[in-house]
Write an enzyme that holds these catalytic residues in place. Structure first.
Site, short mmCIF file in Angstrom:
data_model
loop_
_atom_site.label_atom_id
_atom_site.label_comp_id
_atom_site.label_asym_id
_atom_site.label_seq_id
_atom_site.Cartn_x
_atom_site.Cartn_y
_atom_site.Cartn_z
N THR A 44 0.87 -1.27 -0.12
CA THR A 44 0.03 -0.07 0.15
C THR A 44 1.01 1.22 -0.01
O THR A 44 0.49 2.24 -0.38
CB THR A 44 -0.93 -0.12 1.30
N TYR A 131 6.77 -11.37 4.83
CA TYR A 131 5.56 -10.79 4.12
C TYR A 131 5.36 -11.75 3.15
O TYR A 131 5.93 -12.14 1.78
CB TYR A 131 5.96 -9.38 3.52
N LYS A 159 3.25 -12.91 7.88
CA LYS A 159 1.93 -12.08 7.30
C LYS A 159 1.37 -12.95 6.30
O LYS A 159 2.00 -13.04 5.06
CB LYS A 159 2.35 -10.62 6.77
#
Length: 300
Positions: A44, A131, A159
């Site tokens: 993001t 991630y 994550k």
């Protein structure tokens, strides 16, 4: 640190540079809401579009305006050498932790991905979150590889990319992964449509895109789920279903970037070219959804 709501804000920018005023404005919304951590320079945050110097500046701003909230900095890059440089920059700037995805142009092997995390973790003094983002990286972790990487020095969270929609199946998924991880490694769910289900299924954290824009709403879901109020968390999330559908249809980055511009939180354009916000048809669809949600759940 890798528990609760980790909010991931945009890095507003145009072709002349980063909009520092807008970025700090977004940060202040998160600190005012008292999110559990702030994830900067994730997907993001458009990290891949920024130079090392720009990423350092964003990191410095995040730390400066953190007001004591832990700042997790994305350090993903194509080469291990660059990742280690970014990790050093983040640590020197005062980051509380780092986030690393196995980004590559060539398809990576399990051995190469393990080597990346092994080499980077050795040079870290702050905790690292793995991630797992196969949509972007085109690399799929096995649970066994997650377990091996999670045993490395400084690795403290994973994550994961969403969970199954059905709660019992989601619980089994989280339980299966947790059996392979050290006790001090948390599991965080990403993919906002799966946030409530992931937390209800036993995830420790929600790594949230919408949380970077509307932290209070996402904190409500997170607090309910972690308090064992699974029905409340699920109901709150279901009321956001029109937004979740927009995320899945157009991509969460384009949706939140468009909302930020529509609400005057950033200038427009606010994404790095060639990325663009939603077109006029989709913008009108989004505008109608926001109008309904504003009345229903006091959306700002």
């Amino acid at each position: 640190m890798f528990t609760g709501l980790s909010a991931f804000p945009l890095t507003p920018m145009n072709e002349t540079g980063i909009d520092e005023v807008a970025f700090t404005r977004l940060l202040k919304r998160l600190t005012s809401a008292k999110v559990d951590s702030i994830g900067v320079l994730g997907s993001t945050g458009s990290y891949v579009y920024l130079s090392r110097e720009e990423r350092l500046r964003v990191t410095q701003l995040a730390v400066e305006y953190s007001e004591g909230i832990p700042i997790v900095i994305g350090i993903s890059a194509l080469r291990t050498r660059e990742v280690r440089q970014l990790a050093e920059d983040a640590q020197k700037a005062g980051a509380s932790g780092v986030l690393l995805a196995p980004v590559s142009y060539q398809q990576l092997t399990d051995i190469e991905v393990y080597s990346l995390y092994e080499m980077v973790s050795k040079s870290l003094s702050v905790p690292l979150c793995v991630y797992d983002n196969p949509t972007t990286t085109h690399f799929r972790f096995s649970d066994e590889l997650h377990g091996k990487i999670a045993s490395l020095q400084q690795v403290r969270s994973i994550k994961i990319p969403g969970v199954p929609n059905e709660l019992d199946t989601a619980k089994e998924r989280v339980k299966q992964l947790r059996t392979l991880l050290p006790r001090d490694v948390t599991i965080g769910v990403s993919g906002d449509p799966y946030g409530a289900t992931g937390l209800n299924a036993g995830c420790d954290a929600w790594y949230s895109v919408l949380g970077g824009l509307y932290p209070d709403i996402c904190l409500g879901i997170t607090r309910a789920a972690l308090a064992g109020l699974s029905e409340s968390a699920d109901n709150q999330s279901k009321r956001l279903e029109p937004l979740w559908q927009m995320f899945q249809k157009y991509g969460s980055l384009r949706v939140v970037a468009t909302i930020a511009g529509m609400q005057g939180l950033t200038d427009t354009p606010n994404l790095p070219l060639p990325l663009q916000g939603l077109d006029e048809v989709a913008r009108q669809e989004l505008k109608n959804i926001l109008s309904i949600l504003k009345n229903e759940i006091s959306l700002p």
